[in-house]
Design an enzyme around this catalytic site. Structure first.
Site, PDB file in Angstrom:
ATOM      1  N   GLY A  38       0.822  -1.198   0.000  1.00  0.00           N
ATOM      2  CA  GLY A  38       0.000   0.000   0.000  1.00  0.00           C
ATOM      3  C   GLY A  38       0.860   1.254   0.000  1.00  0.00           C
ATOM      4  O   GLY A  38       2.027   1.228   0.388  1.00  0.00           O
ATOM      5  N   GLY A  71       0.979  -5.296   0.771  1.00  0.00           N
ATOM      6  CA  GLY A  71      -0.212  -5.432  -0.053  1.00  0.00           C
ATOM      7  C   GLY A  71       0.012  -6.220  -1.320  1.00  0.00           C
ATOM      8  O   GLY A  71      -0.927  -6.800  -1.876  1.00  0.00           O
ATOM      9  N   GLU A 131       6.357  -4.991   7.878  1.00  0.00           N
ATOM     10  CA  GLU A 131       5.615  -4.007   8.663  1.00  0.00           C
ATOM     11  C   GLU A 131       6.199  -3.707  10.040  1.00  0.00           C
ATOM     12  O   GLU A 131       6.079  -2.570  10.524  1.00  0.00           O
ATOM     13  CB  GLU A 131       4.148  -4.466   8.817  1.00  0.00           C
ATOM     14  CG  GLU A 131       3.344  -4.410   7.535  1.00  0.00           C
ATOM     15  CD  GLU A 131       3.585  -5.576   6.590  1.00  0.00           C
ATOM     16  OE1 GLU A 131       3.084  -5.546   5.460  1.00  0.00           O
ATOM     17  OE2 GLU A 131       4.292  -6.528   6.998  1.00  0.00           O
ATOM     18  N   ASP A 158      -0.577  -7.432   7.652  1.00  0.00           N
ATOM     19  CA  ASP A 158      -2.015  -7.370   7.412  1.00  0.00           C
ATOM     20  C   ASP A 158      -2.339  -8.080   6.104  1.00  0.00           C
ATOM     21  O   ASP A 158      -1.669  -9.043   5.756  1.00  0.00           O
ATOM     22  CB  ASP A 158      -2.500  -5.909   7.440  1.00  0.00           C
ATOM     23  CG  ASP A 158      -1.882  -5.053   6.330  1.00  0.00           C
ATOM     24  OD1 ASP A 158      -0.953  -5.529   5.636  1.00  0.00           O
ATOM     25  OD2 ASP A 158      -2.341  -3.909   6.150  1.00  0.00           O
TER      26      ASP A 158
END
Length: 350
Positions: free
Chosen positions: A66, A114, A137, A145
């Site tokens: 992302g 992502g 992350e 995520d």
């Protein structure tokens, strides 16, 4: 059909989705997610489309994740953009995992965050000699995520825990070993993959797609994760970060020492929360359950000082020198971790 950031095309019986931000390593924006979502729905309804391919433009990356700068700005402004981005991204990840037609991700180059969500949930995951995959992350004050807390615990042993906590990048053989990819094809052969899949007859099955991919595949190299599986499983079997770090300190080889050094540079809060989410993911019954839990953690991250500090150090000031608060895992309170586990309101709708 196309716009500036995503190109959608029909090639024979294949639907092709091309991520088209090569200068940004194809990092995802909300408009991109919406375009991809619409294209996937259109391809499902098109009887002429036998398979769908996800491709990254440029030679450097499939998708670097992302657009974290945009998420950082949204969190600062409190404008709700980050909330909307995560909800729509996670719904897209869930759609990919349940996609009824053969879905092929060509994970050439950098595939992170992502980008893993766009690829590793798919039915046919292709890596190349240029693949560098990571869930980085914890190094930016965030947590794995996009359904990673479902994917990572389902790899062999504690390989997924190592990936999720260290944030280190891995190559093609390790991605296959960890269950995040299926086979390796040379980057020079990817155009042939697209041509071959485009030529399949209407109604072709996943077995037909597999036959094409297997026919173009090449042997994978040595897997570092497989070579160090015993060390990883011994050290990462614990349910606390403190115990994992202590176990790594007791190992006598360089791999363990390097792993420990890297973990000590990561956000202590992110490490503790990531481990909780990975262990919860191991016990979960579905990807949807994990995505819902991750969303709750993501929304709480918008008030986490490490999230702002990590992104500042990584992409804004680029000094690569984040100052975490608190600075050690021992100083992270259990109540702090519990705070991040509050369910999302409203819950994620899938």
């Amino acid at each position: 059909m196309q716009d500036d950031e995503v190109i959608i095309e029909r090639r024979g019986t294949a639907g092709v989705i091309r991520l088209n931000r090569p200068r940004a390593l194809n990092s995802l924006t909300l408009p991109m997610i919406r375009t991809i979502n619409a294209a996937l729905h259109d391809f499902v309804d098109d009887p002429e489309v036998a398979s769908v391919m996800m491709v990254g433009e440029g030679e450097r990356g499939f998708c670097a994740g992302g657009d974290i700068r945009a998420l950082h700005e949204s969190a600062r402004a409190g404008d709700g953009h980050a909330d909307t981005f995560w909800r729509e991204e996670f719904r897209l990840n869930h759609m990919i995992a349940a996609y009824p037609k053969p879905y092929v991700a060509l994970m050439d180059g950098i595939t992170m965050g992502g980008g893993v969500g766009l690829s590793s949930h798919g039915r046919h995951r292709v890596v190349t000699e240029r693949t560098r995959l990571a869930m980085p992350e914890t190094g930016i004050g965030y947590v794995p995520d996009v359904g990673a807390t479902w994917l990572l615990p389902r790899g062999p042993g504690e390989a997924g825990t190592w990936i999720g906590l260290t944030g280190l990048d891995i190559g093609a053989a390790d991605a296959i070993q960890a269950g995040l990819a299926d086979l390796q094809i040379a980057s020079s052969q990817l155009s042939q993959v697209i041509d071959a899949l485009s030529g399949l007859p209407r109604g072709s099955s996943s077995s037909d797609v597999d036959a094409v991919l297997q026919g173009l595949s090449e042997p994978q190299g040595e897997s570092r994760l497989r070579q160090n599986a015993a060390v990883i499983d011994r050290a990462f079997r614990f349910d606390s970060v403190e115990e994992i770090l202590a176990a790594l300190a007791e190992e006598e080889d360089e791999f363990a020492a390097e792993t420990r050094r890297v973990m000590l540079t990561r956000s202590p809060t992110s490490l503790k929360l990531a481990l909780r989410l990975l262990r919860a993911g191991r016990r979960s019954a579905s990807l949807a359950e994990c995505l819902g839990r991750e969303l709750g953690a993501c929304l709480q991250m918008l008030d986490n000082p490490d999230f702002f500090e990590g992104i500042r150090a990584a992409v804004i000031d680029k000094d690569r020198n984040p100052h975490w608060s608190p600075a050690t895992v021992e100083a992270v309170q259990a109540s702090t971790v519990e705070h991040f586990l509050k369910p999302a309101e409203p819950p994620l709708s899938l």
